[in-house]
Design a protein around this motif. Sequence first.
Motif, PDB file in Angstrom:
ATOM      1  N   GLU A 129     -54.612  19.083  67.670  1.00 15.17           N
ATOM      2  CA  GLU A 129     -53.855  20.138  68.355  1.00 15.17           C
ATOM      3  C   GLU A 129     -53.902  19.936  69.869  1.00 15.17           C
ATOM      4  OE1 GLU A 129     -54.943  24.087  67.166  1.00 15.17           O
ATOM      5  OE2 GLU A 129     -54.805  23.634  65.027  1.00 15.17           O
ATOM      6  N   LEU A 130     -55.065  19.532  70.365  1.00 14.68           N
ATOM      7  CA  LEU A 130     -55.189  19.263  71.803  1.00 14.68           C
ATOM      8  C   LEU A 130     -54.264  18.130  72.229  1.00 14.68           C
ATOM      9  CD1 LEU A 130     -59.035  19.490  72.548  1.00 14.68           C
ATOM     10  CD2 LEU A 130     -57.239  20.993  73.417  1.00 14.68           C
ATOM     11  N   ALA A 131     -54.145  17.116  71.385  1.00 17.83           N
ATOM     12  CA  ALA A 131     -53.303  15.957  71.711  1.00 17.83           C
ATOM     13  C   ALA A 131     -51.847  16.371  71.921  1.00 17.83           C
ATOM     14  CB  ALA A 131     -53.404  14.914  70.604  1.00 17.83           C
ATOM     15  N   VAL A 132     -51.405  17.379  71.178  1.00 22.12           N
ATOM     16  CA  VAL A 132     -50.033  17.875  71.328  1.00 22.12           C
ATOM     17  C   VAL A 132     -49.877  18.613  72.658  1.00 22.12           C
ATOM     18  CG1 VAL A 132     -48.293  19.439  70.371  1.00 22.12           C
ATOM     19  CG2 VAL A 132     -49.699  18.046  68.835  1.00 22.12           C
ATOM     20  N   LEU A 133     -50.904  19.384  73.012  1.00 21.92           N
ATOM     21  CA  LEU A 133     -50.850  20.186  74.243  1.00 21.92           C
ATOM     22  C   LEU A 133     -51.105  19.353  75.491  1.00 21.92           C
ATOM     23  CD1 LEU A 133     -52.910  23.261  72.985  1.00 21.92           C
ATOM     24  CD2 LEU A 133     -50.439  23.180  73.340  1.00 21.92           C
ATOM     25  N   SER A 134     -52.023  18.383  75.371  1.00 18.91           N
ATOM     26  CA  SER A 134     -52.432  17.579  76.525  1.00 18.91           C
ATOM     27  C   SER A 134     -52.941  16.227  76.036  1.00 18.91           C
ATOM     28  CB  SER A 134     -53.540  18.305  77.300  1.00 18.91           C
ATOM     29  OG  SER A 134     -54.232  17.413  78.145  1.00 18.91           O
ATOM     30  N   PRO A 135     -52.184  15.147  76.261  1.00 18.37           N
ATOM     31  CA  PRO A 135     -52.624  13.823  75.805  1.00 18.37           C
ATOM     32  C   PRO A 135     -54.022  13.452  76.304  1.00 18.37           C
ATOM     33  CG  PRO A 135     -50.337  13.735  76.494  1.00 18.37           C
ATOM     34  CD  PRO A 135     -50.836  15.100  76.870  1.00 18.37           C
ATOM     35  N   VAL A 136     -54.334  13.821  77.544  1.00 19.44           N
ATOM     36  CA  VAL A 136     -55.664  13.510  78.088  1.00 19.44           C
ATOM     37  C   VAL A 136     -56.748  14.198  77.269  1.00 19.44           C
ATOM     38  CG1 VAL A 136     -57.214  13.777  80.060  1.00 19.44           C
ATOM     39  CG2 VAL A 136     -54.859  13.079  80.434  1.00 19.44           C
ATOM     40  N   ASP A 137     -56.569  15.496  77.025  1.00 20.18           N
ATOM     41  CA  ASP A 137     -57.561  16.228  76.233  1.00 20.18           C
ATOM     42  C   ASP A 137     -57.619  15.711  74.799  1.00 20.18           C
ATOM     43  OD1 ASP A 137     -58.810  18.656  77.758  1.00 20.18           O
ATOM     44  OD2 ASP A 137     -56.727  18.611  78.389  1.00 20.18           O
ATOM     45  N   GLY A 138     -56.477  15.261  74.293  1.00 25.36           N
ATOM     46  CA  GLY A 138     -56.455  14.687  72.952  1.00 25.36           C
ATOM     47  C   GLY A 138     -57.343  13.458  72.857  1.00 25.36           C
ATOM     48  N   TYR A 139     -57.163  12.515  73.787  1.00 29.91           N
ATOM     49  CA  TYR A 139     -57.989  11.300  73.776  1.00 29.91           C
ATOM     50  C   TYR A 139     -59.444  11.606  74.118  1.00 29.91           C
ATOM     51  CZ  TYR A 139     -53.887   8.272  73.336  1.00 29.91           C
ATOM     52  OH  TYR A 139     -52.762   7.638  72.869  1.00 29.91           O
ATOM     53  N   MET A 140     -59.653  12.521  75.054  1.00 29.12           N
ATOM     54  CA  MET A 140     -61.022  12.879  75.430  1.00 29.12           C
ATOM     55  C   MET A 140     -61.773  13.495  74.245  1.00 29.12           C
ATOM     56  SD  MET A 140     -61.972  12.284  78.668  1.00 29.12           S
ATOM     57  CE  MET A 140     -62.953  13.614  79.362  1.00 29.12           C
ATOM     58  N   SER A 141     -61.095  14.375  73.513  1.00 29.29           N
ATOM     59  CA  SER A 141     -61.758  15.033  72.386  1.00 29.29           C
ATOM     60  C   SER A 141     -62.007  14.057  71.235  1.00 29.29           C
ATOM     61  CB  SER A 141     -60.944  16.238  71.906  1.00 29.29           C
ATOM     62  OG  SER A 141     -59.633  15.861  71.541  1.00 29.29           O
ATOM     63  N   LYS A 142     -61.072  13.132  71.020  1.00 28.59           N
ATOM     64  CA  LYS A 142     -61.297  12.104  69.990  1.00 28.59           C
ATOM     65  C   LYS A 142     -62.486  11.222  70.381  1.00 28.59           C
ATOM     66  CE  LYS A 142     -56.678  11.701  67.928  1.00 28.59           C
ATOM     67  NZ  LYS A 142     -56.181  13.006  68.380  1.00 28.59           N
ATOM     68  N   GLY A 143     -62.548  10.882  71.671  1.00 33.88           N
ATOM     69  CA  GLY A 143     -63.685  10.110  72.164  1.00 33.88           C
ATOM     70  C   GLY A 143     -64.988  10.866  72.005  1.00 33.88           C
ATOM     71  N   ARG A 144     -64.945  12.159  72.272  1.00 29.21           N
ATOM     72  CA  ARG A 144     -66.141  13.003  72.132  1.00 29.21           C
ATOM     73  C   ARG A 144     -66.637  13.011  70.684  1.00 29.21           C
ATOM     74  NH1 ARG A 144     -70.749  14.576  72.163  1.00 29.21           N
ATOM     75  NH2 ARG A 144     -71.265  16.766  71.900  1.00 29.21           N
ATOM     76  N   ILE A 145     -65.710  13.139  69.739  1.00 27.28           N
ATOM     77  CA  ILE A 145     -66.083  13.146  68.319  1.00 27.28           C
ATOM     78  C   ILE A 145     -66.680  11.796  67.923  1.00 27.28           C
ATOM     79  CG2 ILE A 145     -65.190  13.306  65.952  1.00 27.28           C
ATOM     80  CD1 ILE A 145     -63.066  15.303  67.146  1.00 27.28           C
ATOM     81  N   ASP A 146     -66.036  10.715  68.353  1.00 27.95           N
ATOM     82  CA  ASP A 146     -66.567   9.376  68.049  1.00 27.95           C
ATOM     83  C   ASP A 146     -67.949   9.179  68.671  1.00 27.95           C
ATOM     84  OD1 ASP A 146     -64.445   8.400  66.508  1.00 27.95           O
ATOM     85  OD2 ASP A 146     -63.296   7.835  68.290  1.00 27.95           O
ATOM     86  N   GLU A 147     -68.102   9.639  69.901  1.00 30.03           N
ATOM     87  CA  GLU A 147     -69.401   9.492  70.571  1.00 30.03           C
ATOM     88  C   GLU A 147     -70.480  10.288  69.841  1.00 30.03           C
ATOM     89  OE1 GLU A 147     -71.480  10.129  74.978  1.00 30.03           O
ATOM     90  OE2 GLU A 147     -69.360  10.628  74.688  1.00 30.03           O
ATOM     91  N   TYR A 148     -70.138  11.489  69.398  1.00 27.55           N
ATOM     92  CA  TYR A 148     -71.110  12.331  68.696  1.00 27.55           C
ATOM     93  C   TYR A 148     -71.634  11.634  67.444  1.00 27.55           C
ATOM     94  CZ  TYR A 148     -73.249  16.314  66.368  1.00 27.55           C
ATOM     95  OH  TYR A 148     -74.151  17.144  65.743  1.00 27.55           O
TER      96      TYR A 148
END
Length: 228
Positions: free
Chosen positions: A159-178
């Motif tokens: 959902e973030l990726a639709v609203l903001s590509p930066v937040d989309g990639y950042m949140s995907k990175g955060r999940i992968d990092e976790y």
Amino acid sequence: MKKLLLLFLVAPILVWSQTNFEKGEKLFQAKKYNEAQVILEGVLKTKPSDIKTLTYLGEIAAYQKSWVKGAQYYKKLKELKPTEADYFYKYGGCLAMRAVEVNKIKAFGMVDDMKEAFEKAIELNPKHIPARWALIELYLHLPGLLGGSESKAISYSNELAVLSPVDGYMSKGRIDEYFERYPAAEKNYIKANEIGKSKVTFQKLYNLYLNKLKDPKKAQELKRKFEA
């Protein structure tokens, strides 16, 4: 006659309250939060449902990391203004920060209220980015038995990726990092940094290189490019 007498009795209180509110507001704007707090708490005693006073006190409580007080102020605010998404988000945020401070049993007892607050913020404002970030963190940190779910975290990331590509990639990175999928996190943080080119996107990628991938060479090269 009675109405006139009542007016004379109430008017000085209203003037005092307004004058002190203005003093408290100026102190808040000057970032003199402790002084502002004392005055605004006095104002609140005479005007317990004043939105601006409650909002300032909520911000002060959050600044002071007084999460219980903050939650109380934002709970009142969301009751007074049930269509204001940020009050629900900030209420949930205070609960989340308080949950970090208490034991696990108490913290788990606060989870439903947190979820409800963040979800309500999104319902009221479908473009609310911080509430989605909060839910991602919540679903990552919760044990599976209490509702923790990578798939739900990914859903909010999408959902973030639709609203903001930066937040989309950042949140995907955060999940992968976790989940310690560091190469995948690197790819997502690189994409976020290419789009965002901000201190936040740089710092996330830099920290990943330095602390997780243990690659100081990449970290320094990234820093050199960012500072150029």
